[in-house]
Design a protein around this motif. Structure first.
Motif, PDB file in Angstrom:
ATOM      1  N   PHE A  53       0.834  -1.197   0.000  1.00 53.56           N
ATOM      2  CA  PHE A  53       0.000   0.000   0.000  1.00 53.56           C
ATOM      3  C   PHE A  53       0.871   1.251   0.000  1.00 53.56           C
ATOM      4  CE2 PHE A  53      -3.522  -2.459   2.429  1.00 53.56           C
ATOM      5  CZ  PHE A  53      -3.999  -2.965   1.236  1.00 53.56           C
ATOM      6  N   SER A  54       1.965   1.209   0.751  1.00 56.02           N
ATOM      7  CA  SER A  54       2.846   2.360   0.859  1.00 56.02           C
ATOM      8  C   SER A  54       3.484   2.702  -0.479  1.00 56.02           C
ATOM      9  CB  SER A  54       3.932   2.086   1.907  1.00 56.02           C
ATOM     10  OG  SER A  54       4.806   3.189   2.029  1.00 56.02           O
ATOM     11  N   ARG A  55       3.747   1.692  -1.282  1.00 59.58           N
ATOM     12  CA  ARG A  55       4.405   1.911  -2.573  1.00 59.58           C
ATOM     13  C   ARG A  55       3.418   2.247  -3.686  1.00 59.58           C
ATOM     14  NH1 ARG A  55       8.920  -2.984  -2.842  1.00 59.58           N
ATOM     15  NH2 ARG A  55      10.295  -2.158  -1.204  1.00 59.58           N
ATOM     16  N   TYR A  56       2.295   1.536  -3.712  1.00 64.18           N
ATOM     17  CA  TYR A  56       1.390   1.646  -4.851  1.00 64.18           C
ATOM     18  C   TYR A  56       0.036   2.264  -4.530  1.00 64.18           C
ATOM     19  CZ  TYR A  56       4.896  -1.670  -6.465  1.00 64.18           C
ATOM     20  OH  TYR A  56       6.089  -2.268  -6.789  1.00 64.18           O
ATOM     21  N   GLY A  57      -0.272   2.413  -3.259  1.00 66.38           N
ATOM     22  CA  GLY A  57      -1.546   3.000  -2.883  1.00 66.38           C
ATOM     23  C   GLY A  57      -2.595   1.950  -2.572  1.00 66.38           C
ATOM     24  N   TYR A  58      -3.479   2.296  -1.667  1.00 66.16           N
ATOM     25  CA  TYR A  58      -4.515   1.364  -1.230  1.00 66.16           C
ATOM     26  C   TYR A  58      -5.521   1.082  -2.344  1.00 66.16           C
ATOM     27  CZ  TYR A  58      -8.633  -0.336   1.283  1.00 66.16           C
ATOM     28  OH  TYR A  58      -9.734  -1.057   1.694  1.00 66.16           O
ATOM     29  N   GLU A  59      -5.987   2.115  -3.017  1.00 69.57           N
ATOM     30  CA  GLU A  59      -7.033   1.949  -4.022  1.00 69.57           C
ATOM     31  C   GLU A  59      -6.553   1.129  -5.217  1.00 69.57           C
ATOM     32  OE1 GLU A  59     -10.053   2.670  -3.592  1.00 69.57           O
ATOM     33  OE2 GLU A  59      -9.886   3.851  -1.759  1.00 69.57           O
ATOM     34  N   LYS A  60      -5.281   1.254  -5.569  1.00 70.11           N
ATOM     35  CA  LYS A  60      -4.764   0.573  -6.758  1.00 70.11           C
ATOM     36  C   LYS A  60      -4.324  -0.858  -6.481  1.00 70.11           C
ATOM     37  CE  LYS A  60      -3.148   4.802  -9.043  1.00 70.11           C
ATOM     38  NZ  LYS A  60      -1.986   5.513  -9.621  1.00 70.11           N
ATOM     39  N   THR A  61      -4.289  -1.249  -5.232  1.00 71.34           N
ATOM     40  CA  THR A  61      -3.835  -2.590  -4.860  1.00 71.34           C
ATOM     41  C   THR A  61      -5.012  -3.553  -4.758  1.00 71.34           C
ATOM     42  OG1 THR A  61      -1.947  -1.713  -3.630  1.00 71.34           O
ATOM     43  CG2 THR A  61      -2.636  -3.946  -3.117  1.00 71.34           C
ATOM     44  N   THR A  62      -4.863  -4.728  -5.328  1.00 78.33           N
ATOM     45  CA  THR A  62      -5.885  -5.766  -5.245  1.00 78.33           C
ATOM     46  C   THR A  62      -5.392  -6.892  -4.338  1.00 78.33           C
ATOM     47  OG1 THR A  62      -5.028  -7.033  -7.125  1.00 78.33           O
ATOM     48  CG2 THR A  62      -6.586  -5.250  -7.610  1.00 78.33           C
ATOM     49  N   VAL A  63      -6.296  -7.770  -3.952  1.00 78.87           N
ATOM     50  CA  VAL A  63      -5.907  -8.922  -3.140  1.00 78.87           C
ATOM     51  C   VAL A  63      -4.964  -9.817  -3.932  1.00 78.87           C
ATOM     52  CG1 VAL A  63      -6.738 -10.979  -1.927  1.00 78.87           C
ATOM     53  CG2 VAL A  63      -8.029  -8.842  -1.787  1.00 78.87           C
ATOM     54  N   SER A  64      -5.129  -9.872  -5.238  1.00 80.81           N
ATOM     55  CA  SER A  64      -4.222 -10.648  -6.087  1.00 80.81           C
ATOM     56  C   SER A  64      -2.806 -10.083  -6.023  1.00 80.81           C
ATOM     57  CB  SER A  64      -4.725 -10.646  -7.536  1.00 80.81           C
ATOM     58  OG  SER A  64      -5.971 -11.306  -7.641  1.00 80.81           O
ATOM     59  N   ASP A  65      -2.699  -8.746  -6.005  1.00 83.02           N
ATOM     60  CA  ASP A  65      -1.388  -8.113  -5.874  1.00 83.02           C
ATOM     61  C   ASP A  65      -0.746  -8.496  -4.542  1.00 83.02           C
ATOM     62  OD1 ASP A  65      -1.695  -6.787  -8.306  1.00 83.02           O
ATOM     63  OD2 ASP A  65      -2.669  -5.061  -7.350  1.00 83.02           O
ATOM     64  N   LEU A  66      -1.545  -8.486  -3.483  1.00 81.29           N
ATOM     65  CA  LEU A  66      -1.026  -8.836  -2.164  1.00 81.29           C
ATOM     66  C   LEU A  66      -0.594 -10.304  -2.116  1.00 81.29           C
ATOM     67  CD1 LEU A  66      -3.586  -7.026   0.170  1.00 81.29           C
ATOM     68  CD2 LEU A  66      -1.352  -6.226  -0.598  1.00 81.29           C
ATOM     69  N   ALA A  67      -1.353 -11.161  -2.797  1.00 82.28           N
ATOM     70  CA  ALA A  67      -1.011 -12.585  -2.818  1.00 82.28           C
ATOM     71  C   ALA A  67       0.369 -12.785  -3.451  1.00 82.28           C
ATOM     72  CB  ALA A  67      -2.074 -13.362  -3.585  1.00 82.28           C
TER      73      ALA A  67
END
Length: 227
Positions: A53-67
Motif C-alpha cells: 500500500f505504501s508503494r502503490y496506494g490502497y485503491e490501486k492494490t488488489t488482493v491478487s497483488d497482495l497474494a
C-alpha cells in the motif's frame, strides 16, 4: 519478518512492528478477521500489505497483488481476511492507536485540567500530521476509513471523545470549568472544534494553520469553559 529499509517507507513498518506484529489481545478498535489473530502468516500478510500500500496506494492494490507480494495464493489470504478492506482496517487501527497513545502520554501526569486540554490539542494536531502525511500512499487508507465510515474510524472518534470528556469532568470537579452546560453537549462541541485535525479528509484542508491551531483553538475553548 520484514525489516525497515531506507527507502522512505519506515513509517509503514513501524505500524506493523509496534502494533500488529505482536498483537496478542484484541485491539481496542473493531476489526473483523479470520483465523487466529496471532498467527505468523496473518502478520506476514499485513506486513506485506502495508509495504505494498505504501508503494502503490490502497485503491490501486488488489488482493491478487497482495497474494503475489506475500507469496501465498489469493484463496489462502481469504482464510485470514474477508476482504482488502479488513487488511486496510488493521493497518488503519494501528495508525489510530498510535495517535491515541501519543495523546494519552501527553496528558498523563498533568494535574491541571486546563493544561491537559492544551496538551491534548497540541498532541492531536502533531500526531495526526505526522502519521497521516509522512506516507502519502498510506494516507489513502485513513482517507478511505473516514469517507466510508469504517468501524475503526468510528471507534477511534468515540475513544477520543471519551478521553476529552474525562478531562472536562476533571475540570468541573476542580472548579476550572463551568458546569451549567450539559457535559455531553460540551464534549461534542469541543470535539467538533478539534475534529478538523483528527479527520484526514478535513486535515488536508487545514495544513496552513496547523502550527498555530493548537494554541489558538485551545485558548478559545478554555475561555468558553471559564466558570
Amino acid at each position: 519478518m520484514v525489516t525497515i529499509s531506507p527507502n522512505g517507507h519506515s513509517l509503514s513498518f513501524f505500524f506493523v512492528e509496534s502494533r500488529l506484529g505482536h498483537m496478542k489481545t484484541p485491539p481496542p478498535y473493531p476489526v473483523s478477521g479470520r483465523g487466529p489473530a496471532d498467527h505468523e502468516v496473518r502478520d506476514q500478510i499485513v506486513a506485506a500489505a502495508t509495504e505494498h500500500f505504501s508503494r502503490y496506494g490502497y485503491e490501486k492494490t488488489t488482493v491478487s497483488d497482495l497474494a503475489k507480494a506475500v507469496g501465498y495464493s489469493k484463496a489462502y489470504i481469504y482464510k485470514f481476511f474477508a476482504s482488502k478492506q479488513v487488511i486496510g482496517e488493521m493497518i488503519c487501527a494501528a495508525c489510530l492507536q498510535e495517535i491515541e497513545a501519543e495523546v494519552g502520554a501527553a496528558i498523563d501526569g498533568v494535574d491541571r485540567p486546563p493544561e491537559k486540554l492544551r496538551r491534548m490539542f497540541k498532541a492531536i494536531v502533531e500526531a495526526s500530521l505526522r502519521l497521516f502525511f509522512q506516507d502519502r500512499k498510506l494516507y489513502e487508507i485513513a482517507a478511505s476509513a473516514a469517507t466510508e465510515r469504517w468501524q475503526t474510524a468510528l471507534a477511534y472518534e468515540g475513544r477520543i471523545q471519551k478521553l476529552l470528556q474525562g478531562v472536562l469532568e476533571e475540570g468541573r470537579q476542580s472548579g476550572d470549568f463551568e458546569r451549567k452546560t450539559p457535559l455531553d453537549e460540551t464534549t461534542m462541541a469541543i470535539y467538533l472544534v478539534i475534529r478538523q485535525y483528527l479527520n484526514p479528509l478535513l486535515l488536508q484542508h487545514n495544513l496552513d494553520f496547523a502550527e498555530e491551531a493548537p494554541a489558538r483553538l485551545a485558548g478559545l475553548v478554555l475561555r468558553s469553559l471559564s466558570p
